[in-house]
Design a protein around this motif. Structure first.
Motif: not given
Length: 409
Positions: A20-21, A61-62, A112-114, A132-137
């Motif tokens: 799940v996103a 990313p969210f 990303g795409k959806r 989707q791409q993002a750096e970890p916090l």
């Protein structure tokens, strides 16, 4: 009634979802929701006049989206493995959008795409995303090392990863959310079983534990008549199912989706809750204490259930209503399994399997704070004090007032 532990098997699914996103809401007051997500331990990734996007520490990313609009749960998203999976959904699911780039603030955060569609059984907007791409916090606190009886992993070091041993604080501050763990829906009886089948057919979800009302012939008089009638009307004894992703030999959460029968008479499907994983039991209790203090200060939150440990899935949990009654859960230490696990049957007529504490190993009794609080926002003790239009929009699956939001997904 079927004797199978799950609903009847179906053909190969369209895709096998990965996880799940995120979850998606609308709300009249984004300031109140921004305060809530910060108190909950999410990190605001983007905020403007129209939308609030929040994330956890994992490289996504969210996880949590709130649009300005009527008070409403809109839907949730699955992560899939490839753009080809998105194309398969677009080609096979009636009413599904074409594959498209994620636009707006959501696209700027992670690309990303959806695809998306309105699922006809529940009325929820379901989405699927890829790329989707993002750096970890980095977490603000370290991870706990626990001393267990006879096995001391922490010697000569004080247990204070929170940083509030001195000065000792009444409010330890919010948890830190790592990731979205699972989403739970409460769907009217009968339709809830069709929704389970849809999830299996469309996203390849497997059953971990299936709860059944196995009433022996002639024993109906020993059970509440409404429950007996509900079972007879659906034609199946499956009451709810913990469902997980099919990742083959790779591990996954015991459940990413749980579908419950909505048994309080509410006519349309409701968002029960979403669970967000934190690092440790201490994080769960820290969040509980923070919400207690914030509620005492007048924040519009209310305890739904917790703190306790589940039987099915094993998570240590704590559930709270947000300003509009939607339940958000902190959890940790859930079971991880692969595709060979289960399916197992839970006999709901056997107290030894469901227990007297709402399926908890330990924690509050049902009378103190129970699973009936998870049917939807109508269970929030603040619900009766909400304006008429807020109560109506919370319970309605009518998307007309948020159609512009859905069209822009």
């Amino acid at each position: 009634m079927t004797d199978a532990a799950t609903l009847p098997e179906t053909a190969a699914p369209i895709v096998k979802a990965k996880d799940v996103a995120y979850i998606r809401f609308s709300a009249p007051d984004l300031d109140a929701m921004e305060t809530f997500v910060s108190d909950f331990g999410l990190v605001v990734a983007h905020r403007d006049d129209d939308v609030l996007l929040s994330r956890g520490l994992e490289p996504m990313p969210f996880l949590h989206v709130v649009h300005r609009g009527p008070a409403k749960f809109i839907g949730f998203a699955f992560e899939v493995d490839s753009e080809a999976d998105l194309a398969a959904l677009a080609a096979s699911v009636p009413g599904c959008s074409p594959v498209h780039d994620i636009a707006g603030a959501e696209g700027r955060l992670g690309g990303g795409k959806r695809v998306h569609f309105v699922e006809p059984i529940s009325g929820f907007v379901l989405e699927a995303v890829h790329g989707q791409q993002a750096e970890p916090l980095a977490p603000r606190r370290g991870r706990h090392t626990y001393n267990h009886a006879g096995v001391d992993d922490r010697i000569g070091v004080e247990q204070d990863v929170v940083g509030n041993r001195y000065p000792i604080k009444k409010d330890p501050g919010p948890s830190e959310v790592y990731r979205l763990g699972h989403v739970v829906a409460a769907v009217p009886p009968g339709a809830h079983q069709a929704f389970m089948t849809f999830l299996a057919d469309t996203f390849g979800m497997l059953v971990s534990d299936s709860a059944r009302m196995i009433i022996p012939p002639g024993a109906e008089e020993h059970f509440p008549p409404p429950l007996v009638e509900l079972i007879k009307a659906t034609g199946s004894d499956v009451m709810f199912q913990f469902m997980r992703m099919d990742r083959g030999a790779a591990e996954t959460d015991h459940h990413s989706i749980l579908v419950l029968p909505l048994m309080d008479g509410t006519p349309e499907a409701q968002f029960s809750h979403a669970a967000f994983e934190v690092f440790s039991m201490d994080d769960v209790f820290r969040g509980h204490m923070h919400f207690r203090e914030r509620e005492a200060e007048g924040a519009p939150y209310a305890l739904a259930w917790g703190v306790g440990r589940h039987v099915y899935g094993s998570q240590i949990y704590d559930y709270w209503h947000d300003p509009y009654g939607h339940v958000h859960e902190h959890m940790c230490d859930g079971d991880r399994v692969d595709a060979s696990y289960g399916p197992n049957t839970i006999d709901m007529t056997d107290p030894g399997q469901m227990g007297f504490n709402g399926g908890s190993q330990w924690g509050p009794t049902v009378e103190e704070s129970g699973i009936d609080h998870l049917n939807g926002p109508q269970c929030d003790p603040k619900f009766a004090n909400q304006p008429d239009e807020v109560r109506a929009s919370l319970l309605s699956r009518d998307l007309s007032e948020v159609q512009h939001i859905v069209d822009a997904i």
